[in-house]
Enzyme design. Structure first.
Site, mmCIF file in Angstrom:
data_model
loop_
_atom_site.group_PDB
_atom_site.id
_atom_site.type_symbol
_atom_site.label_atom_id
_atom_site.label_comp_id
_atom_site.label_asym_id
_atom_site.label_seq_id
_atom_site.Cartn_x
_atom_site.Cartn_y
_atom_site.Cartn_z
ATOM 1 N N GLU A 63 7.857 44.032 -22.781
ATOM 2 C CA GLU A 63 6.955 42.718 -23.232
ATOM 3 C C GLU A 63 6.838 42.393 -24.083
ATOM 4 O O GLU A 63 5.372 41.792 -24.393
ATOM 5 C CB GLU A 63 6.708 42.685 -22.236
ATOM 6 C CG GLU A 63 7.184 43.240 -21.143
ATOM 7 C CD GLU A 63 6.284 42.751 -19.791
ATOM 8 O OE1 GLU A 63 6.512 42.038 -18.746
ATOM 9 O OE2 GLU A 63 4.857 43.272 -19.423
ATOM 10 N N HIS A 119 1.662 44.871 -25.890
ATOM 11 C CA HIS A 119 0.524 44.902 -24.935
ATOM 12 C C HIS A 119 -0.528 45.816 -25.826
ATOM 13 O O HIS A 119 -1.163 47.299 -25.436
ATOM 14 C CB HIS A 119 1.220 46.047 -23.924
ATOM 15 C CG HIS A 119 1.801 45.747 -22.544
ATOM 16 N ND1 HIS A 119 1.414 44.267 -21.881
ATOM 17 C CD2 HIS A 119 3.528 45.470 -22.648
ATOM 18 C CE1 HIS A 119 2.232 43.495 -21.274
ATOM 19 N NE2 HIS A 119 3.463 44.803 -21.551
ATOM 20 N N ASP A 138 -3.088 49.855 -22.758
ATOM 21 C CA ASP A 138 -3.058 48.649 -22.541
ATOM 22 C C ASP A 138 -4.127 47.544 -23.109
ATOM 23 O O ASP A 138 -5.760 47.733 -23.658
ATOM 24 C CB ASP A 138 -2.170 48.589 -21.422
ATOM 25 C CG ASP A 138 -0.692 47.400 -21.515
ATOM 26 O OD1 ASP A 138 -1.149 46.073 -21.685
ATOM 27 O OD2 ASP A 138 -0.004 48.075 -20.724
#
Ligand code: ACM
Ligand code: ZN
Length: 692
Positions: free
Chosen positions: A354, A289, A214
């Site tokens: 996301e 990410h 991440d």
């Protein structure tokens, strides 16, 4: 959605409601406190007693069963000091034997993970079709013994090591019973990962979803790309600053916070998990990410700019893999090839959540890809990206999982969807015949608060109490039987922006994972909070033995009202997650103290008032006070007919919520709100009702 509002769509029929007393539940014998609750338990008189001459017999010729029997032997030796001999089962002695036996031929009624456990005064016998079932049977034996069996040292003074005579048949409700851990936001050492796997196994859960990459650090050694662990695994240390206020690494500053797991570490952990019937599912995030990768390999982002690894929040996370750059796919295929060699799991998680498309919109390579592939927009470009990766994964004989954003722009043909933003993504995917794992934030995010924030360490937000987790139903009512079969199970997610140490990770995960374990293993019909809470007290002792830093639950007191139609009076009921709490209360707006009444029966209330209550132990108030304003108006206790259902996300106190007399707070998670947002057309205010 807010409680003080009501839509005109609702047709209200005023009816008298009956007084409903709290039902008395037949609690299980306190001698038997297995969590998750087995499918069936039949008790009888007597006990089996462990002693120095107990023998352990294992299915001959099956290495896995011998290994499980060996684990039982070691646990018994450590805490009891006995030395049970472990032998292949050739014949069974008349007395004092623990037997682990496979069914020949398989009886195939309890599935791969089910088991039967029979205890009489002479024998303990576990039978199963498969070693996984034997392992779960062994876990149940441990939980039938005194909790001190989990002690990591010899228990003194000696106690009587008895197991009640019992017949158990058991199997799980769901195939996927998972716990996730984010090791990017904060890094956790190998030894803790093993302890986490122990907890998963103890709860008869079977998946460890390992979030390895991440924005805040890459944590897995990839031999072909050494800069991922030389550079992307390290960030400047800003641990003294709040997560959202951390400055980027400055010129000349050293990146000293981080770490990674070597391929040897990973093999060791995967093997450790396998012996405990836990599958490790790795997650390699893409396309978003991924900014930490661009600290090492900037050419893989749209901008091509060299970044430093973010020491805190990176939001919006606009630097993502360039979907128009072939090098990105070569990189990811190389990485995944090494990942496949390390993880035998049939599933690989590719993230997909996301991904901010800001840079894709202006990147010439991404825009060229959109044109050449005839894609409509950047959502379809994401779908192109994920489908291409899925094809690679499938070609290697593996299956792909992604967070529910992978639905956007078109779902990859074989993808399994992990539904986190709510139930909706999972419902949509299941209706399209795709497999689904449920982990909606409101029930399964164990980085959320689990009690009054004033009494808890800083968390990311939310309010997911133990009781709320226990009330979770992974299979949404919107699915028909065939669609529901696509819900593989559920998992709890532990994101670690605010979780820095193993002890804190334990505190957030446990006992919410205990509640989730029962949700995913036990029959839905057998779920009973009071019964669970009673068994949980034994589980707490087991956690003490295992040195697990668990949370004792929320000290918040829930308040509900019931209307007595015959007497036209209202009663208030208090509830707490704390086992057998001493609740002191007032109904005059004053703070309760040691002189205030102790709650026993529902409390009669006859006028608008403020009710306050708190839990007292040894003359001390635990946690804070809970408070609610009661408004007695003409609608109280009347039946409400809902022409469209309210959402199960915020069900309040069910149908009666809108007219229960309790004013909701500004906090929509307070248990007093009813979610009508999906059918809301017009509203009027609840408090416009005239008070009586
Ligand atoms: C997620 O919580 N972003 C999957
Ligand atoms: Zn690009």
């Amino acid at each position: 959605m807010k409680k003080p509002f009501l839509q005109l769509l609702l047709i209200m029929i005023v009816m008298l409601t009956g007084w409903s007393c709290r039902q008395k539940h037949g609690l299980e014998s306190p001698d038997i406190s297995i969590i998750p609750k087995p499918m069936s338990i039949e008790t009888s008189e007597g006990v089996f007693t462990l002693n120095d001459s107990t023998v352990i017999l294992a299915e001959p010729g099956n290495e896995e069963v011998s290994q499980i029997a060996g684990m039982a032997q070691l646990i018994i030796q450590t805490s009891t000091g006995f030395n049970p001999v472990l032998r292949n089962m050739i014949s069974i002695p008349a007395t004092n034997a623990i037997v682990f036996r496979l069914n020949h031929p398989s009886v195939n009624t309890l599935g791969k993970e089910g088991y039967a456990l029979a205890v009489d005064e002479n024998h303990i016998e576990v039978t199963a079709d498969d070693p996984a079932g034997i392992f779960y049977g062994m876990q149940s034996i441990l939980q039938l013994l005194p909790c001190q069996i989990y002690s990591k040292e010899l228990v003194t003074p000696a106690i009587s090591w008895t197991v009640p005579c019992v017949k158990i048949t058991d199997k799980p409700r769901y195939a996927w019973r998972g716990m996730h851990l984010d090791v990017s936001r904060h890094f956790f050492p190998k030894e803790f990962i093993k302890k986490y796997i122990d907890l998963i196994a103890m709860h008869k859960m079977n998946v460890f979803h390992w979030h390895l990459t991440d924005d805040n650090g890459w944590r897995i050694e990839i031999k072909k790309y050494p800069k991922l662990t030389d550079i992307s695994a390290w960030r400047v240390d800003r641990e003294d600053k709040p997560w959202n206020e951390r400055e980027l690494q400055k010129e000349g500053e050293e990146a000293t916070y981080g770490g990674f797991y070597t391929q040897d570490d990973i093999k060791e952990i995967v093997d450790y998990a396998k012996k405990r019937y836990v599958t490790v599912v790795p997650e390699i995030e893409m396309p978003g990410h991924t900014s930490e990768v661009f600290a090492a390999y900037p050419e893989l982002s749209c901008r091509g700019e060299k970044l430093t690894v973010f020491p805190g929040s990176y939001w919006p996370n606009i630097d993502i893999f360039c979907a128009g750059n072939e090098q990105v796919f070569t990189f990811l295929e190389d990485v995944l090839t090494e990942v496949f060699a390390l993880f035998p799991s049939e599933y690989i998680h590719i993230g997909g959540d996301e991904a901010d498309k800001t840079l894709w919109k202006v990147c010439p390579k991404c825009q060229k890809r959109i044109r050449e592939e005839g894609l409509k927009d950047e959502k379809e470009l994401q779908s192109y990206f994920i489908k291409r990766i899925e094809a690679f994964i499938n070609a290697k004989g593996k299956k792909m999982i992604g967070w529910d954003e992978i639905l956007e722009g078109g779902l990859a043909p074989e993808a399994t969807v992990m539904s986190w933003r709510g139930f909706e993504g999972g419902i949509e995917a299941a209706k399209m015949q795709h497999d689904v794992i449920m982990c909606p934030v409101s029930y399964c995010y164990f980085d959320y608060y689990q009690g009054d924030p004033e009494t808890q360490p800083k968390a990311i937000g939310g309010n997911t109490t133990l009781k709320k987790v226990y009330s979770f139903e992974p299979t949404p009512p919107e699915l028909n039987g065939e669609e529901a079969a696509h819900v593989l199970g559920a998992q709890g997610n532990v994101w670690t922006e605010y979780i820095v140490t193993p002890e804190h990770a334990e505190y957030m995960a446990v006992p919410r994972m205990t509640a989730l374990a029962e949700v995913v293993w036990s029959d839905k019909a057998s779920r009973n909070w009071d019964d669970f809470n009673e068994r949980l007290q034994q589980q707490f002792i087991r956690f003490n033995m295992l040195n697990v830093n668990y949370c004792r639950g929320s000290f918040k007191i829930g308040m509900k009202t019931r209307f007595d139609t015959l007497k036209s009076s209202m009663h208030i009921l208090f509830e707490s997650e704390i086992y057998k709490p001493v609740i002191r209360y007032t109904i005059n707006g004053k703070d309760p103290d040691l002189k205030s009444k102790i709650y026993g029966e529902p409390v009669n209330v006859i006028a608008n008032t403020t009710v306050k209550a708190g839990i007292f132990q040894n003359d001390t108030l635990l946690g804070g006070l809970s408070e609610k304003t009661l408004v007695l108006h003409e609608g109280i206790g009347k039946k409400v007919i809902y022409t469209e259902p309210y959402s199960h996300k915020y069900p309040g106190d069910g149908d009666r919520t809108l007219f229960d007399g309790i004013r909701g707070s500004d906090y929509f998670n307070d248990g007093c709100w009813l979610d009508l947002s999906s059918c809301l057309r017009r509203v009027f205010k609840f408090n416009e009702w005239k008070s009586v």
